[in-house]
Write a protein that holds these residues in place. Structure first.
Motif, short mmCIF file in Angstrom:
data_model
loop_
_atom_site.label_atom_id
_atom_site.label_comp_id
_atom_site.label_asym_id
_atom_site.label_seq_id
_atom_site.Cartn_x
_atom_site.Cartn_y
_atom_site.Cartn_z
N ILE A 348 54.80 6.66 83.36
CA ILE A 348 54.54 6.29 81.97
C ILE A 348 53.15 6.80 81.55
CG2 ILE A 348 54.31 4.38 80.33
CD1 ILE A 348 56.24 2.81 82.17
N VAL A 349 52.16 6.60 82.41
CA VAL A 349 50.80 7.09 82.11
C VAL A 349 50.81 8.61 81.92
CG1 VAL A 349 48.49 7.43 83.09
CG2 VAL A 349 49.60 5.19 83.25
N ALA A 350 51.44 9.32 82.85
CA ALA A 350 51.51 10.78 82.74
C ALA A 350 52.26 11.19 81.48
CB ALA A 350 52.19 11.35 83.98
N GLY A 351 53.33 10.47 81.16
CA GLY A 351 54.11 10.81 79.97
C GLY A 351 53.30 10.71 78.70
N PHE A 352 52.54 9.63 78.56
CA PHE A 352 51.70 9.49 77.36
C PHE A 352 50.62 10.56 77.32
CE2 PHE A 352 53.26 5.07 76.67
CZ PHE A 352 53.47 5.16 75.31
N ALA A 353 49.98 10.81 78.44
CA ALA A 353 48.91 11.81 78.48
C ALA A 353 49.44 13.19 78.07
CB ALA A 353 48.29 11.87 79.87
N ILE A 354 50.60 13.56 78.61
CA ILE A 354 51.19 14.87 78.29
C ILE A 354 51.62 14.91 76.83
CG2 ILE A 354 53.14 16.40 78.78
CD1 ILE A 354 53.00 15.36 81.69
N ALA A 355 52.23 13.83 76.33
CA ALA A 355 52.69 13.80 74.95
C ALA A 355 51.52 13.91 73.97
CB ALA A 355 53.48 12.53 74.68
N VAL A 356 50.41 13.24 74.28
CA VAL A 356 49.23 13.32 73.41
C VAL A 356 48.69 14.75 73.38
CG1 VAL A 356 46.83 12.58 73.15
CG2 VAL A 356 48.61 10.89 73.60
#
Length: 472
Positions: A348-356
């Motif tokens: 989830i952390v990686a997903g948000f970072a990549i999406a941002v």
């Protein structure tokens, strides 16, 4: 509960599930797909609908947002009705109401008929049919491992539906008509109704005497409607916007206070307060809300900008959005493998970072460098990030509660996700529409920055999740 997704997950289930469960999963996954698809496919029809129905971009925005809002406001009451009238009966009723709404939308002579068909009837239909999908999944898939895979497939199909909505909708609109896109929806839900009648069983009898919290249903729906409607009104009247948002927050506060009092008195309530006492679940629901806000906010803003400002047609806009679909599919197909190597929190952390990062790439595209295809890298990166975390967030929330609360938390989780979708269209869409004629570039950049800010908040919530692997 391991993250699962898409086509690869469905394929792996063929070995683990019985034939009857595999058949039941097909209409469940299709139902989530078409409902999520319906929330995004209209984004590429903005010019066509505006011209045909003599309305504005704002009118189409309201139609899309109200559809998502009706889903969010009625999802929890819809889940409660399943106990009283039966899960399969509510599923069938929701599908039929949805089909009527889609057919009415296809024949709409004006924007208000489209609002009635798409926003109201399809929204009500979705609120009736989606809770049974998740409750029946909980009842039919009896062990946690198989249920996790089933939930993973269904939620992944929801993400794929939202991501492919612009592509499929753009193709149908360009080669046929936007009205045919609604006929396509009607055909799919009728197919789901037929498959459900044949392949879906309800293991529990309905309880007609089950009490229903009418007051809680009304106040919760009213509060959500006031908040989102207030945001939509920001373009025309800031004072009205502030007043409606404050009133909505007040109504929602009263809802929680009254529910707590009724629960302590032993009376039936719409939601058990125990659902909000789990820190992990609360953080997980925040991430769910903000993921869908980012997905729908990006979809509407980029689609509207490409069509209204750049002059691209529906199929061109949909084709550009294949980048989002490709990114989401790529990360979804690898979700089960990722989950074996990394914790849900990490994904989830990686997903948000990549999406941002993907949203940040999209902000400078207002400069028109490289034409519309310059949007592809940012859309791909944001889609990859969103696909990486959609299923883990669902798993984090669902796994926070025992068997007895799975149905109730499923309804709340779906409502929170749909509220995120409606907020994405309302907040980012309103920022864009407010200056799309006078200062389109500036307002596009501001809208995308707002979406990125939501991603940063989601990243902070993800970082606050407890470390360690969620139990399977």
């Amino acid at each position: 509960m391991p993250g699962t997704a898409g086509t690869g997950t469905l394929g792996s289930m063929a070995v683990r599930f019985s034939a009857s469960l595999r058949r039941a999963l097909i209409p469940f996954a299709l139902a989530q797909f078409i409902c999520s698809y319906a929330g995004s496919n209209m984004n590429v029809m903005i010019n066509d609908i505006s011209e045909d129905l003599n309305t504005t971009v704002s009118g189409v925005q309201v139609t899309i947002t109200v559809f998502l809002l009706v889903m969010a406001a009625l999802m929890i009451p819809g889940g409660k009705l399943t106990d009283r009238y039966g899960r399969k009966r509510c599923l069938t009723a929701g599908l039929l109401i949805y089909a009527v709404g889609a057919l009415l939308s296809a024949a709409a002579p004006g924007i208000w008929v489209l609002v009635l068909g798409n926003s109201i009837l399809e929204g009500i239909g979705t609120a009736l049919l989606i809770p049974p999908v998740y409750i029946l999944t909980t009842l039919l898939f009896t062990d946690m491992a198989s249920r996790a895979r089933a939930f993973g497939a269904i939620s992944a199909m929801g993400g794929i539906g939202a991501a492919t909505g612009p592509l499929i909708g753009g193709f149908i609109t360009s080669f046929f008509s936007w009205r045919v896109a609604f006929l396509f929806q009607a055909a799919i839900v009728i197919l789901i109704a037929v498959l459900s009648r044949k392949w879906v069983t309800d293991p529990l009898p309905a309880d007609p005497d089950m009490p229903f919290d009418v007051r809680g249903s009304i106040t919760s729906a009213l509060g959500l409607v006031l908040v989102v409607s207030g945001i939509l009104a920001a373009d025309d009247n800031l004072a009205l916007c502030a007043g409606m948002v404050i009133a909505g927050i007040g109504v929602l506060a009263w809802f929680f206070i009254s529910v707590r009092a009724r629960e302590r008195a032993g009376k039936p309530v719409l939601l058990s307060m125990v659902l909000f006492k789990n820190k992990t679940a609360n953080l997980g629901m925040i991430t769910q809300n903000l993921q869908w806000l980012m997905l729908m906010g990006t979809s509407f803003v980029v689609s509207a900008y490409l069509q209204v400002v750049r002059g691209y047609n529906a199929i061109e806009t949909g084709a550009i959005f294949t980048a989002t679909t490709a990114g989401l599919l790529l990360s979804s197909l690898g979700a089960e493998r990722f989950a074996r190597r990394r914790t849900q929190r990490t994904l989830i952390v990686a997903g948000f970072a990549i999406a941002v990062v993907g949203i940040a790439i999209l902000v400078p595209m207002v400069s028109n460098i490289g034409g519309a295809w310059a949007f592809v890298p940012g859309l791909f990166v944001s889609g990859f990030g969103l696909g990486l975390m959609l299923t883990p967030s669902v798993n984090v929330v669902q796994s926070a509660f025992g068997e007895d609360l799975q149905g109730e938390i499923s309804g709340l989780s779906r409502s929170v996700s749909n509220l995120g979708s409606s907020l994405g269209g309302a907040i980012a869409g309103t920022i864009l529409v407010a200056g799309i004629a006078a200062t389109p570039g500036r307002n596009y950049a501001l809208a995308m920055i707002a979406v990125a800010a939501a991603g940063v908040i989601g990243l902070a919530a993800a970082l606050a999740l407890p470390r360690g692997r969620v139990a399977t």
